[in-house]
Design an enzyme around this catalytic site. Structure first.
Site, PDB file in Angstrom:
ATOM      1  N   ALA A  94      24.809 -51.342 -33.617  1.00 45.36           N
ATOM      2  CA  ALA A  94      23.552 -50.609 -33.475  1.00 45.36           C
ATOM      3  C   ALA A  94      22.723 -50.752 -34.740  1.00 45.36           C
ATOM      4  O   ALA A  94      23.082 -51.513 -35.631  1.00 45.36           O
ATOM      5  CB  ALA A  94      23.846 -49.143 -33.194  1.00 45.36           C
ATOM      6  N   ASN A  95      21.613 -50.063 -34.810  1.00 46.65           N
ATOM      7  CA  ASN A  95      20.797 -50.054 -36.027  1.00 46.65           C
ATOM      8  C   ASN A  95      20.236 -48.651 -36.233  1.00 46.65           C
ATOM      9  O   ASN A  95      20.475 -47.758 -35.428  1.00 46.65           O
ATOM     10  CB  ASN A  95      19.695 -51.114 -35.940  1.00 46.65           C
ATOM     11  N   ARG A  96      19.481 -48.487 -37.310  1.00 45.15           N
ATOM     12  CA  ARG A  96      19.079 -47.136 -37.727  1.00 45.15           C
ATOM     13  C   ARG A  96      17.819 -46.609 -37.061  1.00 45.15           C
ATOM     14  O   ARG A  96      17.290 -45.583 -37.462  1.00 45.15           O
ATOM     15  CB  ARG A  96      18.853 -47.109 -39.237  1.00 45.15           C
TER      16      ARG A  96
END
Ligand code: CTP
Length: 404
Positions: free
Chosen positions: A210-212
């Protein structure tokens, strides 16, 4: 804007924020609206019907079974003879009643009987707002098509506690009322697709890449386009923020699901691809949880490229008239943005510097550059809501919608 001739049925529930309703009445009337107030029993503990009656220049309705009130208009007519029902403050208790269709006093009965648009301005202690019961009720109300403004972050009048729970300011509520009651808007009749948030790319049933991204910017843009009258489909990756008001939200996890949802929402006039789509996914995600093997090296993760949704839409046979992409960069923001404009077939790239020191990813503020074929326009440091508002107006100017 004006509210000349508009009839507002104002329901005042019992919270400390009721004192702000007095100012709200003044502001509504200044703009030409007439205000008919209903007060719950609790509300009368905080402000007097005398003050509310004087400011509204109206009879103040308080009782369900009052011969006088019923002979005057009756609760069904009260519920219908207005352009908007405004509930300010909306307490946790009244929201719970509304969500469950209870009707045991005049306010809740009118809210159940009305066929008019309803706008609520919740106000309560932050713990009460955050309570799962209130959140559940709020979600139900949103699904039922009830509009809401706030609550806002800030200090509570009574306890000095900080958190979300303060009623929106009267002027903001008035602006929202104007918004809801105004005629055609610049993007009326237009369809927009917005993507927002991260994607989750599974490694196995319990792990993912995932990412932020928080979804704050994309969700704010979807809401801003809707406020300008667009019919908005928001395709959101997994986020912890609420679905925006007035928008159709489709929830997805993976990039390929996001692409399918976006394509299924075509044709559209406008596409704004804000999501931080994972560029890669695991080539073959495991069906079962990958177990540690004692003495063995960690499993290698073979990655494969995800579909580029922006590029697909930018080159699609049903390409929207205006295609907007975002560029999350940590260096050479302008150069990279220009490259993306061409590669992805976009009309505009909104480039932002997401180096960790900017705090943009996941934060509440954003500093963007608008990159088009005509040049680059830098905007100042703004809240994500302000960026959304300005971008929606920029889009409206470009596309020159009806009713502008
Ligand atoms: N985007 C998309 N689908 C992808 C990747 C990106 O729709 N698979 C969209 C994003 O929503 C954004 C834009 O493309 O509007 C730019 O995304 P970004 O990740 O910054 O660009 P990349 O194409 O991944 O380029 P780079 O890896 O060079 O940063």
């Amino acid at each position: 804007m004006s509210l000349a001739g508009k009839r507002i049925l104002l329901v005042i529930a019992g919270g400390i924020a009721a004192y702000k309703s007095l100012d709200l009445i003044r502001r509504l009337r200044e703009r030409g609206a007439s205000v008919r107030p209903i007060m719950t029993r609790g509300a009368q503990e905080f402000v007097t019907p005398l003050a509310v009656g004087a400011l509204s220049a109206s009879h103040v309705y308080t009782e369900l079974f009052s011969r006088e009130d019923e002979q005057d208009v009756g609760h069904i007519r009260l519920a219908r003879e207005c352009d908007l029902v405004l509930v300010a403050p909306a307490t946790a208790d009244l929201m719970a009643k509304m969500a469950n269709g209870l009707a045991d006093d005049l306010a809740s009965t009118v809210l159940l009987a009305t066929d008019r648009p309803v706008l609520i301005a919740p106000a309560m202690n932050p713990k009460m707002w955050a309570h799962p019961a209130t959140q559940r009720n709020f979600a139900v109300l949103q699904r039922d098509g009830i509009q809401a403004i706030g609550p806002m972050e800030g200090e509570m009048a009574e306890s000095g506690e900080r958190g979300r729970g303060r009623m929106a300011e009267p002027l903001d509520i008035v602006a929202r009322v104007e918004d809801l009651l105004s005629g055609p808007k610049p993007l009326s009749g237009m369809k927009a697709i917005v993507t927002s948030g991260p994607t989750h790319e599974p490694i196995d049933p319990v792990r993912y890449i995932a990412n932020r991204s928080s979804g704050k910017q994309g969700h704010a843009i979807a809401a801003a386009l809707a406020r300008l009258g667009a019919d908005v489909t928001l395709v959101s990756g997994p986020v912890t923020i609420a679905d925006p008001m007035g928008v159709k939200t489709l929830h997805v996890e993976r990039a390929d699901e996001m692409r399918d949802a976006v394509l299924s929402a075509l044709p559209a006039d406008i596409a704004v691809m804000v999501a931080a789509v994972a560029d890669w996914r695991v080539a073959t995600s495991a069906e079962q949880k990958i177990k540690k093997q004692p003495g063995e090296a960690p499993p290698p993760l073979e990655l494969t490229e995800n579909p580029d949704i922006l590029k697909t839409v930018g080159h699609h046979a049903q390409r929207p008239r205006l295609v907007v992409g975002f560029a999350a960069e940590t260096e050479n923001v302008e150069e990279n943005g220009k490259g993306k404009l061409e590669r992805k077939g976009a009309d505009l790239i909104v480039a932002n510097d997401v180096s960790p020191e900017t705090g943009i990813m996941g934060g509440d503020r954003n500093r963007v550059k608008l990159i088009t074929r005509d040049g680059v326009e830098g905007w100042p440091d703004l809240s994500k809501e302000e960026v959304a508002e300005r971008l929606a107006l920029w889009i409206a100017t470009q596309i020159g919608g009806t009713g502008a």
